[in-house]
Design an enzyme around this catalytic site. Structure first.
Site, short mmCIF file in Angstrom:
data_model
loop_
_atom_site.label_atom_id
_atom_site.label_comp_id
_atom_site.label_asym_id
_atom_site.label_seq_id
_atom_site.Cartn_x
_atom_site.Cartn_y
_atom_site.Cartn_z
N HIS A 138 0.91 -1.77 0.06
CA HIS A 138 0.17 -0.18 -0.16
C HIS A 138 0.64 1.31 -0.06
O HIS A 138 1.72 0.73 0.92
CB HIS A 138 -0.82 0.28 1.04
CG HIS A 138 -2.07 -0.94 1.42
ND1 HIS A 138 -3.43 -1.07 0.03
CD2 HIS A 138 -2.32 -2.92 1.75
CE1 HIS A 138 -3.98 -2.33 1.14
NE2 HIS A 138 -2.38 -3.20 1.23
N HIS A 183 -8.48 -7.53 -1.42
CA HIS A 183 -8.38 -7.90 -0.37
C HIS A 183 -9.73 -8.89 -0.02
O HIS A 183 -10.77 -8.37 -0.24
CB HIS A 183 -8.35 -7.33 0.57
CG HIS A 183 -6.86 -6.64 0.86
ND1 HIS A 183 -6.35 -5.51 -0.32
CD2 HIS A 183 -6.17 -6.31 1.65
CE1 HIS A 183 -5.57 -4.64 0.21
NE2 HIS A 183 -5.05 -5.35 1.00
N GLU A 189 -8.20 -12.88 4.17
CA GLU A 189 -7.71 -11.75 5.48
C GLU A 189 -8.44 -12.20 7.24
O GLU A 189 -7.52 -13.07 7.58
CB GLU A 189 -7.33 -10.75 5.16
CG GLU A 189 -6.30 -9.98 6.07
CD GLU A 189 -5.59 -8.30 5.80
OE1 GLU A 189 -6.56 -7.77 5.30
OE2 GLU A 189 -5.12 -7.93 6.45
N ASP A 219 2.30 -3.35 4.36
CA ASP A 219 2.69 -1.77 5.28
C ASP A 219 3.69 -2.15 5.91
O ASP A 219 4.07 -2.29 6.82
CB ASP A 219 1.25 -2.02 6.01
CG ASP A 219 0.16 -1.99 4.76
OD1 ASP A 219 -0.20 -0.90 3.60
OD2 ASP A 219 -1.01 -2.85 5.21
N1 ADE Z 1 -5.28 -0.96 3.86
C1 ADE Z 1 -3.48 -1.56 3.88
N2 ADE Z 1 -3.08 -2.78 5.06
C2 ADE Z 1 -4.22 -3.31 4.40
C3 ADE Z 1 -4.64 -5.14 5.35
N3 ADE Z 1 -4.23 -5.88 5.81
N4 ADE Z 1 -5.86 -5.26 4.99
C4 ADE Z 1 -6.82 -4.73 4.36
N5 ADE Z 1 -6.76 -3.76 4.42
C5 ADE Z 1 -5.71 -2.72 4.56
ZN ZN Z 2 -2.92 -5.18 1.96
#
Ligand code: ADE
Ligand code: ZN
Length: 335
Positions: A22, A200, A203, A282
């Site tokens: 990101h 995404h 997760e 990130d």
């Molecule tokens: N935005 C930044 N990192 C993220 C993550 N791991 N999951 C969802 N949105 C995000």
């Molecule tokens: Zn992400």
């Protein structure tokens, strides 16, 4: 140096391909603190005493992330950020990187403002390629917890600027809000504009969410997707369709998707034939780098150089760039 550490050193030095970072989430805390000071914005409460980002768990992470982005207020800020992030990635051996960028944080979704921010990011990308040898591309991203209307604005920005740099459309944010299919309009618009798609999924929610991402949005890659490992039929389906998972193990461990590295399913997925890539998500938030990810994967699962080379090649194949760029990446991977 003994034999093992030489082998490990060779692994850490390998050329790498990163498909899931990101743009704002790669901002080091010192960079954000510096901008806050310049602009006289008080965001001191998002940092710990030792200067790291202060959060525990996913939703607090999203709130701190959003607070950090409030200091990114101009195209010039994004150019500086891009240069810093690309230099750091290149120093980790990353030869190609795709970053998610949200028009929300770049002029609030206004297409004309977005064009200015994008131009600054393209300048950063070109300078970083010239100076650090790293090739980069952008994936416009909507934010799930901001809802479907905001996503349409992001998709319009993406569709209006599809080209050499903007190659994809995706969705991040809080997976526990709403459904993937709430966003079909935006993903259809992006697809029709010629953008490649990822979202995404899996997760936080389980295998069903990954199924819905594939069926309802028609994505060809999944951000994370790791919870697919809980469903054998789904594993087989992903392997058969060649759906690539953008796996970010260090992120998953820090945010608590898995309690530790040895519980992470990346090796199980890979052995079952699911195409996996490796990314940092990130990196400063999760105290990681691509070298750290490689180190932990080698130490936890005993992966050798061949496994990492296969993953980098599969990642290059799954990259959303054009084929001429892909050929340049593959050349860098052979080096
Ligand atoms: N935005 C930044 N990192 C993220 C993550 N791991 N999951 C969802 N949105 C995000
Ligand atoms: Zn992400």
């Amino acid at each position: 140096m003994n034999e093992m550490s030489e082998e490990l050193a060779a692994i850490l030095d390998l050329p790498k391909v990163e498909l899931h970072t990101h743009y704002e989430g790669a901002a080091p805390p010192a960079f954000i603190r510096g901008l806050a000071k310049e602009k006289k914005i008080d965001i001191s409460k998002i940092f710990t005493a030792d200067g790291s980002y202060a959060f525990e768990g996913f939703v607090p992470f999203l709130r701190i992330y959003e607070a950090a982005t409030t200091v990114l207020q101009s195209p010039e800020d994004f150019k500086r950020l891009g240069l810093a992030v690309l230099e750091e990635a290149a120093s980790n051996g990353v030869v190609y990187i795709e970053s998610f960028v949200s028009p929300n944080f770049c002029g609030g979704g206004d297409v004309s403002a977005w064009r200015d921010y994008l131009a600054a990011m393209v300048e950063a990308a070109n300078e970083a390629e010239r100076d650090f040898g790293i090739i980069s591309r952008g994936i416009v991203t909507c934010i799930r917890h901001e809802g479907p209307e905001q996503a349409k604005t992001a998709a319009l920005c993406a569709a209006e600027t599809v080209g050499d740099f903007i190659v994809g459309f995706g969705m991040g944010g809080d997976e526990n809000q709403g459904k993937q299919r709430d966003f079909t309009y935006s993903f259809d618009m992006a697809r029709e504009a010629g953008l490649r798609l990822t979202t995404h999924a899996g997760e936080w929610r389980g295998p069903e969410e990954v199924r819905e991402a594939v069926q309802d949005l028609g994505v060809e890659r999944i951000g994370h997707g790791v919870r697919a490992a809980e469903d054998h039929a789904l594993i087989d389906e992903l392997a058969e369709k060649g759906i690539v998972l953008e796996v970010c193990p260090g992120s998953n461990v820090v945010l608590g998707v898995y309690p530790d590295w040895k519980s992470h399913p990346i090796d199980t997925l890979r052995r079952a034939g699911v195409p996996v890539s490796v990314s940092t998500d990130d990196p400063p938030f999760f105290h990681t780098t691509m070298r750290d990810e490689y180190l932990n994967l080698a130490n936890t699962f005993g992966w050798d150089e061949g496994v990492f080379r296969d993953i980098a090649a599969a990642s290059a194949k799954a990259a959303f760039c054009d084929d001429a760029t892909r050929a340049r990446i593959l050349k860098k991977l052979e080096a």
